[in-house]
Every structure is written in structure tokens, then in C-alpha cells.
Design a protein around this motif. Structure first.
Motif, PDB file in Angstrom:
ATOM      1  N   GLU A 131      30.526  15.215  58.169  1.00 22.68           N
ATOM      2  CA  GLU A 131      31.414  14.325  58.926  1.00 22.68           C
ATOM      3  C   GLU A 131      32.327  15.098  59.875  1.00 22.68           C
ATOM      4  O   GLU A 131      32.590  16.284  59.683  1.00 22.68           O
ATOM      5  N   ASP A 135      36.526  11.383  60.781  1.00 18.77           N
ATOM      6  CA  ASP A 135      35.893  10.607  59.704  1.00 18.77           C
ATOM      7  C   ASP A 135      36.584  10.892  58.374  1.00 18.77           C
ATOM      8  O   ASP A 135      36.814   9.998  57.570  1.00 18.77           O
ATOM      9  N   ARG A 136      36.889  12.165  58.152  1.00 15.15           N
ATOM     10  CA  ARG A 136      37.527  12.519  56.893  1.00 15.15           C
ATOM     11  C   ARG A 136      38.949  11.947  56.847  1.00 15.15           C
ATOM     12  O   ARG A 136      39.371  11.385  55.849  1.00 15.15           O
ATOM     13  N   LYS A 137      39.661  12.075  57.978  1.00 16.60           N
ATOM     14  CA  LYS A 137      41.046  11.575  58.015  1.00 16.60           C
ATOM     15  C   LYS A 137      41.102  10.081  57.760  1.00 16.60           C
ATOM     16  O   LYS A 137      42.038   9.573  57.151  1.00 16.60           O
ATOM     17  N   SER A 138      40.090   9.365  58.256  1.00 20.82           N
ATOM     18  CA  SER A 138      40.116   7.914  58.084  1.00 20.82           C
ATOM     19  C   SER A 138      39.431   7.484  56.778  1.00 20.82           C
ATOM     20  O   SER A 138      39.264   6.283  56.526  1.00 20.82           O
ATOM     21  N   GLY A 139      39.003   8.469  56.003  1.00 25.77           N
ATOM     22  CA  GLY A 139      38.390   8.145  54.703  1.00 25.77           C
ATOM     23  C   GLY A 139      36.954   7.644  54.824  1.00 25.77           C
ATOM     24  O   GLY A 139      36.407   7.068  53.880  1.00 25.77           O
ATOM     25  N   ASN A 140      36.342   7.868  55.997  1.00 26.27           N
ATOM     26  CA  ASN A 140      34.972   7.373  56.215  1.00 26.27           C
ATOM     27  C   ASN A 140      33.892   8.398  55.883  1.00 26.27           C
ATOM     28  O   ASN A 140      32.717   8.150  56.181  1.00 26.27           O
ATOM     29  N   HIS A 141      34.279   9.540  55.343  1.00 26.27           N
ATOM     30  CA  HIS A 141      33.296  10.622  55.205  1.00 26.27           C
ATOM     31  C   HIS A 141      32.100  10.262  54.334  1.00 26.27           C
ATOM     32  O   HIS A 141      30.980  10.639  54.654  1.00 26.27           O
ATOM     33  N   LYS A 143      30.739   7.313  53.942  1.00 28.25           N
ATOM     34  CA  LYS A 143      29.896   6.388  54.693  1.00 28.25           C
ATOM     35  C   LYS A 143      29.094   7.116  55.779  1.00 28.25           C
ATOM     36  O   LYS A 143      27.904   6.862  55.992  1.00 28.25           O
ATOM     37  N   GLN A 184      36.123  19.531  47.343  1.00 28.78           N
ATOM     38  CA  GLN A 184      35.633  18.617  48.396  1.00 28.78           C
ATOM     39  C   GLN A 184      34.118  18.768  48.569  1.00 28.78           C
ATOM     40  O   GLN A 184      33.406  17.789  48.760  1.00 28.78           O
ATOM     41  N   GLU A 187      32.348  17.208  45.579  1.00 24.36           N
ATOM     42  CA  GLU A 187      32.420  15.741  45.609  1.00 24.36           C
ATOM     43  C   GLU A 187      31.309  15.153  46.492  1.00 24.36           C
ATOM     44  O   GLU A 187      30.637  14.192  46.109  1.00 24.36           O
TER      45      GLU A 187
END
Ligand code: 13P
Length: 252
Positions: A131, A135-141, A143, A184, A187
Motif C-alpha cells: 500500500e 492508504d495506511r494513514k486512512s486505514g485502507n491498507h 483492502k 506491521q 500483520e
């Protein structure tokens, strides 16, 4: 069987003279008994692949290309086909690197075609995904990673995954000096194994090697590699020095 793998992506670095030196250095380090069953792969640029393949033929070092075209041959000026690679003795190709996606407009759809062409030609694929920082900042990683894998790989048959190595490379950690924390990385790797389990079953998911890439260096490799779902690394900058690359191999 899941394999431990350390691969060096040289990107657009090292002319032939420099590549000769680096290969010599890596051979010396690896032959000195550092590898311990770990697969060691180097990926020089196209023009140095012939030399690299010849020079490593009798060693345990394997050679990969950094890219290839999806067509078998034809009027595609400047491109290189899968057949041209295997004919040189290069049996591995890196596909989906974020730099190919960002600077050369490679989409998941195109990558699906490249993956098919590589597998049809009996190449093993190191498939990169990961990502962007936003993407990571918005928590979309999660997805984003899921979409990349689904679009480029989930049309494949279970048996095809014998020839796929995955490489999680969060774009924000590439060449920035900023590494994903071992947690990270773990995960995402565990998440990817879960996706594969759902789609292809636990046997396939447990057999695939998932590498981490992004600012891996001798100082942080051991901790990253200690995570249960991290099977090795795809190394950029630190693969350009034989001693550093060898130290990373030794960390596995
Ligand atoms: P760096 O190790 O230089 O961050 O590059 C990682 C990478 O992109 C490997 O493919």
C-alpha cells in the motif's frame, strides 16, 4: 514446503563492470557457507542478465529479471519476453513492483497478464504488492493489498502457486529508510495467508513464501525475519553491497 528466500533487486543500478564486482563479492560470501539452505536470488538489470546467469550457473545463487512483457514476441520496441529470459537461463521474474506500477503505469489487470505469460513459460514469479502511505494513514491498507492480490493472482489455479513467491513491499518503506515494524509486516503477511487459505485452502497458504521488502538492512533484518509469517526479504539498496547482502542472508 515454505522456503526461506533472500532476493536482491538491483533496480537500475550497476553497469556490467560493477555487476561483475558485485557478483564476485556475493559468490565469495555465499560460498563461504552463509546461506544455510536459504535461496539466494539476485535481480540485475536486463543487459547484465546474460552475464549474471552464466557466472552463477554452477553456484547456488539464482538470477531473476526485474520485469518482462506479457506477449511472447512481436512488435514491442524496447521490451523483453519470457522466452528471452528462460533462454538465457533466467527462470525467475519480479512482477508488480511498486516502481513499475507508479512510473510505468502497470495496473493489476496488466500484471495478471504478465503473471499468466510468466507461468506459461515456466518462470517463477516474485509478485510484489503493498500500500501507499495514504492508504495506511486512512486505514485502507488491508483492502488495498486484498484488491491487488485478487485482481492479479486470484484467477490462478491452486497448482500455479507452487511457482509464486509473494513480496509485501509497503511503498512508504521503499528506499525511504523507514521500515515497517516487524509487527506491521507480520500483520499483513498473516492477513495474506488468511486470504489464500479462504480462496485456495490451508495447504497452499502455508506452502507459499511471503517476503518483506522496504529498507531491510543488516541492522533490522533479524528482527523482521523472526516473525512467523515472514519467510525472507526482497532487498533494494542493501543488496548493492556484497557484505550487507550477505549479512542479511545470514540473519534469516
Ligand atoms: P529498499 O530496500 O532500497 O527500500 O528497496 C526495497 C525494494 O523495493 C526491493 O524491491
Amino acid at each position: 514446503m515454505r522456503q526461506k528466500i533472500v532476493a536482491g533487486n538491483w533496480k537500475m543500478n550497476k553497469n556490467l563492470d560493477e555487476a561483475k564486482e558485485l557478483i564476485k563479492g556475493i559468490k565469495k560470501e555465499v560460498q563461504a557457507g552463509l546461506e544455510d539452505g536459504t535461496r539466494v536470488i539476485i535481480a540485475p538489470c536486463f543487459v547484465n542478465l546474460h552475464y549474471a546467469a552464466k557466472k552463477t550457473k554452477k553456484s547456488t545463487i539464482e538470477v531473476a529479471a526485474q520485469n518482462m512483457h506479457q506477449a511472447n514476441s512481436g512488435a514491442y520496441t524496447g521490451e523483453v519476453s519470457a522466452d528471452m529470459l528462460t533462454n538465457l537461463g533466467v527462470n525467475i521474474v519480479i512482477l508488480g513492483h511498486s516502481e513499475r506500477r507508479e512510473y510505468f503505469g502497470e495496473t493489476d489487470e496488466l500484471l495478471a497478464q504478465k503473471v499468466d505469460a510468466a507461468l506459461e513459460n515456466k518462470l517463477e514469479v516474485v509478485f510484489c504488492f503493498g500500500e501507499l502511505l495514504e492508504d495506511r494513514k486512512s486505514g485502507n491498507h488491508f483492502k488495498v493489498v486484498e484488491n491487488q492480490l485478487k485482481k492479479a493472482l486470484f484467477h490462478l489455479q491452486e497448482a500455479d502457486f507452487k511457482n509464486i513467491i509473494l513480496a509485501y513491499e509497503p511503498v512508504w518503506a521503499i528506499g525511504t529508510g523507514e521500515t515497517a515494524s516487524p509487527e506491521q509486516a507480520q500483520e499483513i503477511h498473516a492477513f495474506v495467508r488468511e486470504l489464500l487459505t479462504k480462496k485456495y485452502g490451508v495447504e497452499t497458504a502455508n506452502a507459499i513464501s511471503i517476503l518483506y521488502g522496504g529498507s531491510v538492512k543488516p541492522a533490522n533484518a533479524k528482527e523482521i525475519f523472526s516473525k512467523p509469517d515472514v519467510d525472507g526479504g526482497l532487498i533494494g539498496g542493501a543488496a548493492l553491497k556484497a557484505e550487507d547482502f550477505a549479512a542479511i542472508i545470514k540473519s534469516i
